[in-house]
Write an enzyme that holds these catalytic residues in place. Structure first.
Site, PDB file in Angstrom:
ATOM      1  N   ARG A  80       4.154  -3.867  -3.651  1.00 18.85           N
ATOM      2  CA  ARG A  80       5.451  -3.342  -3.240  1.00 18.85           C
ATOM      3  C   ARG A  80       6.188  -2.754  -4.431  1.00 18.85           C
ATOM      4  O   ARG A  80       6.161  -3.295  -5.531  1.00 18.85           O
ATOM      5  CB  ARG A  80       6.313  -4.440  -2.608  1.00 18.85           C
ATOM      6  CG  ARG A  80       5.659  -5.147  -1.434  1.00 18.85           C
ATOM      7  CD  ARG A  80       6.518  -6.276  -0.899  1.00 18.85           C
ATOM      8  NE  ARG A  80       7.672  -5.743  -0.174  1.00 18.85           N
ATOM      9  CZ  ARG A  80       8.916  -6.124  -0.420  1.00 18.85           C
ATOM     10  NH1 ARG A  80       9.178  -6.977  -1.386  1.00 18.85           N
ATOM     11  NH2 ARG A  80       9.922  -5.620   0.282  1.00 18.85           N
ATOM     12  N   ARG A 137      -6.525  -3.788 -13.819  1.00 18.87           N
ATOM     13  CA  ARG A 137      -6.699  -2.824 -12.728  1.00 18.87           C
ATOM     14  C   ARG A 137      -7.316  -1.553 -13.287  1.00 18.87           C
ATOM     15  O   ARG A 137      -6.918  -1.067 -14.344  1.00 18.87           O
ATOM     16  CB  ARG A 137      -5.362  -2.501 -12.051  1.00 18.87           C
ATOM     17  CG  ARG A 137      -5.537  -1.541 -10.863  1.00 18.87           C
ATOM     18  CD  ARG A 137      -4.255  -1.333 -10.092  1.00 18.87           C
ATOM     19  NE  ARG A 137      -3.293  -0.506 -10.780  1.00 18.87           N
ATOM     20  CZ  ARG A 137      -2.485   0.394 -10.176  1.00 18.87           C
ATOM     21  NH1 ARG A 137      -2.566   0.577  -8.867  1.00 18.87           N
ATOM     22  NH2 ARG A 137      -1.622   1.086 -10.867  1.00 18.87           N
ATOM     23  N   HIS A 167       5.975   0.509 -15.063  1.00 19.93           N
ATOM     24  CA  HIS A 167       5.811   1.777 -14.363  1.00 19.93           C
ATOM     25  C   HIS A 167       6.705   2.843 -14.976  1.00 19.93           C
ATOM     26  O   HIS A 167       7.681   2.535 -15.660  1.00 19.93           O
ATOM     27  CB  HIS A 167       6.125   1.627 -12.877  1.00 19.93           C
ATOM     28  CG  HIS A 167       5.000   1.047 -12.100  1.00 19.93           C
ATOM     29  ND1 HIS A 167       3.836   1.734 -11.841  1.00 19.93           N
ATOM     30  CD2 HIS A 167       4.821  -0.174 -11.550  1.00 19.93           C
ATOM     31  CE1 HIS A 167       3.014   0.964 -11.139  1.00 19.93           C
ATOM     32  NE2 HIS A 167       3.589  -0.197 -10.957  1.00 19.93           N
ATOM     33  N   ASP A 220       1.376   4.488  -2.094  1.00 18.36           N
ATOM     34  CA  ASP A 220       0.519   5.615  -1.739  1.00 18.36           C
ATOM     35  C   ASP A 220       0.363   5.778  -0.235  1.00 18.36           C
ATOM     36  O   ASP A 220       0.219   6.897   0.252  1.00 18.36           O
ATOM     37  CB  ASP A 220      -0.853   5.450  -2.407  1.00 18.36           C
ATOM     38  CG  ASP A 220      -0.830   5.886  -3.864  1.00 18.36           C
ATOM     39  OD1 ASP A 220      -0.785   7.095  -4.115  1.00 18.36           O
ATOM     40  OD2 ASP A 220      -0.827   5.011  -4.740  1.00 18.36           O
ATOM     41  N   GLU A 251      -5.175   1.818  -0.376  1.00 19.58           N
ATOM     42  CA  GLU A 251      -3.919   2.514  -0.654  1.00 19.58           C
ATOM     43  C   GLU A 251      -3.521   3.541   0.402  1.00 19.58           C
ATOM     44  O   GLU A 251      -2.353   3.660   0.737  1.00 19.58           O
ATOM     45  CB  GLU A 251      -4.008   3.197  -2.023  1.00 19.58           C
ATOM     46  CG  GLU A 251      -4.291   2.194  -3.142  1.00 19.58           C
ATOM     47  CD  GLU A 251      -4.127   2.785  -4.515  1.00 19.58           C
ATOM     48  OE1 GLU A 251      -3.002   3.204  -4.844  1.00 19.58           O
ATOM     49  OE2 GLU A 251      -5.118   2.847  -5.262  1.00 19.58           O
ATOM     50  N   ARG A 304       1.404  10.699  -8.713  1.00 21.50           N
ATOM     51  CA  ARG A 304       1.599   9.293  -8.395  1.00 21.50           C
ATOM     52  C   ARG A 304       2.800   9.113  -7.467  1.00 21.50           C
ATOM     53  O   ARG A 304       3.753   9.882  -7.501  1.00 21.50           O
ATOM     54  CB  ARG A 304       1.796   8.487  -9.672  1.00 21.50           C
ATOM     55  CG  ARG A 304       0.564   8.472 -10.541  1.00 21.50           C
ATOM     56  CD  ARG A 304       0.672   7.489 -11.681  1.00 21.50           C
ATOM     57  NE  ARG A 304      -0.602   7.380 -12.368  1.00 21.50           N
ATOM     58  CZ  ARG A 304      -1.609   6.631 -11.951  1.00 21.50           C
ATOM     59  NH1 ARG A 304      -1.478   5.925 -10.854  1.00 21.50           N
ATOM     60  NH2 ARG A 304      -2.749   6.599 -12.614  1.00 21.50           N
TER      61      ARG A 304
END
Length: 893
Positions: free
Chosen positions: A590, A393, A143, A552, A512, A722
């Site tokens: 998480r 994904r 990330h 989210d 989400e 994001r």
């Protein structure tokens, strides 16, 4: 002897030792003036924390008067200090854990879980059945929040190893000199090493980053957990054979497979990630086989070997040298075959290794059979030839666009996007029974389609190629993010069927937003009642993965609303699945920070609804959490012990009690009140976005080379930002509002209108979910600093806006602080967690200068003339402060 005091003294000694060596390096690298500047800034920051009059202005003047070179030295000094202090605190944690284990045993361990199960009357057969159902899969993700370089992590690990080596030893003078020299060498290297990349990392770099932790720590520690489980089972049920255990603990990865919002993750990149993983696995196994080849020197002149091994070795051919050493012959052949990538599957490799193991066991070599060789076989069994499965994904909106474009091209539906959901499901179900190819068949057809179609089609065809080349276990899960309807999941099934992998892969909706969480049970019901989808589930053993988005949903509705709707969704989804004969496997997305579902994983597992854990569970390990949990093998082992303890207890439902309906009603009211306050502030307050963009480094974060994925989806306004950079920016400014804003208002309203303080205190005492909820938010309320947040607010140009927004923020923080303290029954935050309280208090005076420096640099960046790009040196300096603040806060967000 006061052992607690001795442990505290050891921590202080470590901090002095590492801090002193860092001070020496600063003097040697930049002179006495630089060292004195660092000390002056440190003293002024401590004075500011102590409330000394004028200290705030003095610190600001000090920082504002420095040139960029001096600011960089200060940033490096405080950042490296935190890297070293983190090592000292980890070493202290290990000391405490070892002391507890030696004196009274560790709680929250695999051993205590098995003891509880046995004491509760669980039979060996029942426990064996429970283990057969159990699978904990921890999924590593890359990330934008991870800024450290692998090269820096390696240096920090070397320092960790040296600190562990000296612990508890009475060093000789020569050993002390050698230790100081070794630590000084590493700290000097650390000082002279750029802490972050000069350019944005490629996906390949992130893959390499993840593999570092898998191969250096995770593989060994995972085997330790299996050994601990085997030992605990044998102690509790001594008449049973526990030598063979199912795969109760596994790892997986999104790194190289997560293409949601990341155009850099192409089909070719994913295939390259799989090749890299396979090469890394070979490298690990080859090193261990080479070790065994040198050590398994048993001679047929001294001991027999099995006929099976002798026959296999003879088929390979004996060398002229040492023909009596049959095990070495066998291992050399295994080595050569593996080096040439000649094993189709890990089972083939295990079969060859097992021949040697059986021969040893049959010929009085039981210790050798179960030693390094047995451990290697176990490692291959748990991690295979590709180390970890790679999840894929993709954004469900791209899947919808692909279906719409293809249907339009075939003349079946002009405007698929506008169809009612029922018609979409009917159309997709019909397409699933069609024999006509849905994807373009040849290259000429593909040229007429958009880049989106090409991307999606190539991704699915890549999965088919990966299955053909590496087996279906290499990619066994495809996730559709932003899933909003049954048609989104039927689309996954359509694409999987199109490339021939529908029976070999789990299709996973990711819910989400708050609304998506509320609608999830109805969506899954529609799917379960669809005959085509039901047939897919039968092929997958009636197991359904469902992923829940923490980040989210929090960004959408705030902390209480997110957590309560996640809790309700878990309960209802588990109920719906049970009604349809489906075993649910909840996949918890998480994050690292409290505002993204962070906090202790074991407590989160125990806080689930009673029916949520039915055997399988997946949990993401995101961003800097990977480095925090898996840089140190002892810390990693403790983390995994706690996770497995929680899962075993939750599976057996030993921690469950009936939830009072009044508690549920109270939680629903708190969630609604919190969401209203949060959305009023974040979404409906005029000028809030302007305040956020000016009072945090959010815009600068998007320009910095931290992760391979953009901070923002390709289109849209605030909703397209994001959740990670949203949280990241507020963590840097120390406001941390995603974690707690709305909590104070909701608690105040509940206590005022419903007389609820006593009820809330009972809930905290007796309900695991609510206690974890309150403990987590308490931590970020304590870490949030309104004084520093106020300093960032000075970056907001509109004074009226600045005053209005900040006062709102400050007042809500105070409300949250007061009510959380009342619920827990403490005068100050974290009074019940003095170690954490002291850690925050110890760190604050050292983080503050980094915040002051960051604000100064942000002013410099934003003062540039319109159209003039800021200097790379200034941007690099900003990134250095980000690294330092993250190290000090122990999270980026």
């Amino acid at each position: 002897m006061n052992e607690t005091m001795d442990l505290h003294t050891a921590l202080s000694a470590d901090i002095r030792q590492l801090g002193g060596l860092l001070g020496v390096v600063i003097r040697e690298q930049h002179g006495d003036d630089a060292f004195e500047l660092v000390e002056k800034v440190r003293r002024t920051a401590k004075d500011r924390r102590a409330g000394k009059a004028g200290a705030h202005d003095e610190l600001r003047a000090l920082i504002d008067d420095l040139d960029l070179d001096a600011l960089r030295v200060l940033t490096k000094a405080f950042s490296n200090y935190f890297q070293l202090i983190n090592i000292a605190e980890d070493q202290q944690r290990i000391r405490v854990l070892r002391h507890r284990e030696a004196t009274r045993g560790l709680s929250e361990s695999v051993e205590t879980a098995i003891q509880h199960l046995a004491a509760s009357g669980m039979s060996a057969d029942t426990l064996r059945a429970l283990l057969a159902k159990l699978r904990v899969r921890l999924v590593m993700t890359a990330h934008p929040s991870e800024a450290k370089r692998k090269e820096v992590l390696i240096k920090l690990r070397h320092i960790t190893d040296w600190m562990a080596w000296q612990d508890g030893r009475d060093l000789l003078a020569r050993e002390a000199r050698a230790l100081e020299a070794a630590l000084s060498e590493e700290i000097e290297e650390l000082w002279q090493t750029r802490p972050n990349r000069a350019s944005r990392p490629r996906v390949e770099d992130e893959v390499d980053f993840g593999l570092y932790f898998i191969t250096s720590v995770i593989m060994e520690v995972t085997l330790d957990i299996y050994d601990d489980l085997r030992h605990a089972l044998s102690a509790a049920y001594p008449d049973e054979d526990w030598s063979e255990l199912p795969g109760v603990l596994q790892f997986a990865s999104w790194i190289g497979g997560d293409r949601d919002g990341n155009p850099n993750v192409t089909a070719d990149v994913t295939l390259a990630a799989l090749r890299t993983q396979r090469a890394a696995a070979r490298e690990v196994y080859l090193a261990e086989i080479a070790f065994l080849r040198e050590h398994l020197t048993q001679s047929t002149d001294e001991v027999n070997v099995s006929a099976e091994l002798l026959e296999r070795a003879q088929s390979i051919g004996f060398p002229e040298r040492s023909p009596d050493e049959v095990y070495r012959v066998m291992l050399s052949a295994i080595y050569d075959r593996l080096a040439a990538d000649g094993y189709p599957t890990h089972d083939d490799l295990i079969a060859d290794l097992a021949i040697a193991q059986r021969s040893l066991a049959e010929n009085r070599g039981i210790y050798v059979a179960n030693g390094a060789l047995g451990r290697l076989i176990e490692k291959v069994k748990r991690f295979g030839l590709h180390l970890v499965p790679l999840d894929i994904r993709e954004d469900a909106r791209l899947h919808r666009a692909t279906v719409a474009e293809l249907l339009r091209y075939y003349g079946q539906e002009v405007d698929y996007a506008s169809l009612p959901e029922a018609q979409k499901q009917t159309l997709l179900t019909e397409e699933l029974t069609s024999r006509r190819p849905f994807f373009p068949v040849n290259a000429d057809d593909e040229t007429v389609f958009s880049d989106t179609v090409a991307r999606v089609v190539n991704s699915w065809r890549m999965i088919a190629r990966a299955h053909a080349q590496y087996g279906s276990s290499a990619i066994d899960c495809v996730i559709g993010s932003m899933s909003e309807a049954p048609s989104d999941v039927l689309t996954l099934l359509l694409f999987a069927r199109e490339v021939g992998v529908a029976d070999a892969i789990d299709l996973v909706p990711l819910f989400e937003t708050i609304d998506d969480l509320k609608h999830a049970p109805q969506i899954m019901t529609a799917l379960f009642e669809n005959p085509i989808y039901h047939a897919h589930l039968e092929a997958r053993g009636m197991n359904q993965q469902i992923m829940l988005g923490y980040s989210d949903s929090n960004k959408d509705g705030g902390y209480f609303a997110s957590n309560w709707n996640l809790y309700e969704a878990q309960h209802t989804l588990a109920t719906v699945c049970a009604q349809h004969g489906v075993q649910v496997e909840l996949f918890h997305g998480r994050g690292g920070s409290i505002g993204r579902g962070g906090g202790p994983t074991n407590k989160a597992i125990l806080a689930q609804p009673p029916n949520a854990l039915q055997g399988r569970v997946k949990i993401t390990e995101q961003g800097e959490v990977i480095a925090y949990r898996y840089s140190n093998a002892e810390i990693a082992r403790r983390h995994l012990q706690q996770v497995m303890h929680a899962v075993l207890i939750a599976m057996a439902q030993l921690n469950q009690s009936e939830i009072d309906p009044a508690w549920r009603d109270a939680m629903a009211r708190l969630a609604d009140g919190s969401q209203q306050a949060y959305r009023l502030f974040v979404y409906e307050t005029s000028g809030f976005l302007e305040y956020w963009q000016q009072a945090t480094p959010i815009n600068e974060l998007a320009r910095l080379p931290i992760g391979s994925r953009p901070a923002k989806r390709s289109k849209g306004g605030f909703e397209s930002i994001r959740a990670i950079p949203w949280m990241f920016s507020w963590m840097q400014s120390r406001a941390i509002i995603p974690s707690w804003y709305g909590v104070g208002a909701a608690l105040e309203q509940f206590c005022a209108n419903y007389g609820g303080l006593g009820l809330l205190q009972t809930m905290y005492s007796d309900w695991v979910f609510f206690r974890a909820l309150v403990d987590n938010v308490e931590l970020d309320i304590a870490k949030a600093d309104m004084g520093i947040a106020a300093y960032y607010a000075t970056l907001v140009e509109d004074e009226a806006l600045r005053a209005t927004i900040f006062e709102n923020l400050r007042a809500e923080h105070e409300r949250a602080r007061v009510h959380i303290c009342q619920i827990i029954g403490e005068r100050n935050l974290l009074d019940h967690a003095p170690v954490m309280q002291r850690s925050i208090e110890r760190r604050n005076p050292y983080i503050d200068p980094l915040n002051f420096i960051q604000v100064r640099l942000l002013r410099d960046l934003r003062a540039a003339a319109p159209g003039v790009e800021p200097s790379e040196e200034t941007l690099s300096a900003v990134l250095a402060t980000i690294n330092g603040i993250a190290a000090g806060m122990k999270t980026t967000g």
